[in-house]
Design a protein around this motif. Structure first.
Motif, short mmCIF file in Angstrom:
data_model
loop_
_atom_site.label_atom_id
_atom_site.label_comp_id
_atom_site.label_asym_id
_atom_site.label_seq_id
_atom_site.Cartn_x
_atom_site.Cartn_y
_atom_site.Cartn_z
N SER A 229 47.84 45.01 38.89
CA SER A 229 46.70 45.84 38.49
C SER A 229 45.61 44.91 37.99
CB SER A 229 47.13 46.81 37.38
OG SER A 229 47.56 46.09 36.24
N GLY A 230 44.42 45.48 37.78
CA GLY A 230 43.33 44.66 37.26
C GLY A 230 42.33 44.29 38.33
N ALA A 231 41.91 43.03 38.32
CA ALA A 231 40.82 42.60 39.18
C ALA A 231 41.32 41.70 40.30
CB ALA A 231 39.78 41.87 38.36
N TYR B 196 39.42 38.93 43.35
CA TYR B 196 38.19 38.25 43.74
C TYR B 196 38.18 38.04 45.25
CZ TYR B 196 37.27 37.57 38.81
OH TYR B 196 37.03 37.79 37.48
N LYS C 239 34.09 39.90 42.42
CA LYS C 239 35.12 40.63 41.69
C LYS C 239 35.10 42.12 42.06
CE LYS C 239 36.56 41.83 36.97
NZ LYS C 239 36.24 41.65 35.53
N ILE C 240 36.30 42.66 42.30
CA ILE C 240 36.45 44.10 42.45
C ILE C 240 37.60 44.55 41.55
CG2 ILE C 240 35.64 44.11 44.85
CD1 ILE C 240 38.62 44.61 45.65
N GLU C 241 37.57 45.80 41.15
CA GLU C 241 38.65 46.38 40.38
C GLU C 241 39.59 47.10 41.35
OE1 GLU C 241 39.24 46.05 37.21
OE2 GLU C 241 37.38 45.00 36.68
N ASP D 88 39.46 50.82 41.75
CA ASP D 88 38.30 51.41 42.43
C ASP D 88 38.41 51.34 43.95
OD1 ASP D 88 37.13 52.02 40.01
OD2 ASP D 88 36.00 50.15 39.91
#
Length: 247
Positions: A138-140, A142, A151-153, A156
């Motif tokens: 989970s998290g980010a 690149y 960077k994307i989450e 999302d």
């Protein structure tokens, strides 16, 4: 049992055909049948498999030929390896063990045992990947974009779609998808949390954003375009969801 893409590395034609038939009966697909080191690496590059079955003694007669092939396959693309061999001598086993295979089966193999070992090998591989790899659950993340990394989450991300030699990544709050120069099998390794589901060879969806499910299509939140559900995937998809059924 997950439907997997499996590479067969086996130089005996009859054995290779038997393996392919067994795998297809179990719902898997065979990416290629390779007879030697060069064919195996080329096949894995053209169509990366989820798992490889490798005969230790390939054509050319070298004991380490199959072991070397397996080592290079894993270096090229991370996957579980299952060795097949008619030779159970201790030295060969020790050499094979150094490559950390998922299983080591003796010929003639039993069809039911092979199916179970494949299921166990891939299950353990995915679990171990989530626990020990550097890939984020989970998290980010690149992404390589415009000569840099953006960077994307992960939360999302709506879905990933294969598009030739690229993968489109559709985001929750972005109309235009990101285009990444790679194949979906490789990129999917970075999306291993349970909410990401491989709907087909060309689609990986985030179930957290699944808003509506119809017989042949599904709809993701804030995304107007319906996504077709392959007939072969619908039953497995339904198992991932908590569905209220009427009498």
């Amino acid at each position: 049992m997950d439907s997997l893409k499996i590479l067969i590395v086996e130089d005996e034609t009859i054995t290779a055909m038997d393996l392919r038939e067994t795998l297809q009966e179990a719902g898997h697909s065979v990416t290629a049948i390779a007879r030697n080191y060069e064919q195996a690496l080329k096949a894995a590059k053209n169509n990366p498999p989820d798992l490889a079955l490798v005969d230790i003694h390939l054509e050319a007669g070298s004991t380490e030929n199959g072991i070397t092939t397996a080592r290079e396959l894993v270096a090229q693309h991370r996957m579980p390896i299952i060795y097949l061999t008619a030779n159970s001598d201790f030295q060969t086993f020790q050499l094979a063990k150094e490559t950390l295979p998922a299983a080591y089966l003796l010929k003639p193999f039993r069809h039911d045992e092979l199916k179970l070992q494949i299921d166990l090998a891939y299950h353990y591989f995915k679990y171990n990947q989530a626990q020990t790899s550097g890939y984020p659950v989970s998290g980010a993340l690149y992404l390589p974009i415009d000569k840099g990394h953006e960077k994307i989450e992960l939360k999302d991300v709506l879905y990933l779609q294969a598009d030739g030699s690229y993968v489109k990544i559709f985001m929750l709050k972005r109309e235009i998808p990101h285009h990444i120069s790679t194949n979906l099998s490789h990129l999917a390794q970075y999306f291993i949390s349970p909410n990401f589901y491989r709907l087909s060879r060309s689609l990986l969806i985030n179930l957290e954003h699944l808003e509506r499910l119809e017989r042949n299509h599904l709809f993701l939140i804030n995304h107007k375009t319906p996504i077709q559900i392959p007939a072969a995937s619908r039953k497995e998809l339904m198992k991932k969801l908590t569905v209220v059924r009427t009498k």
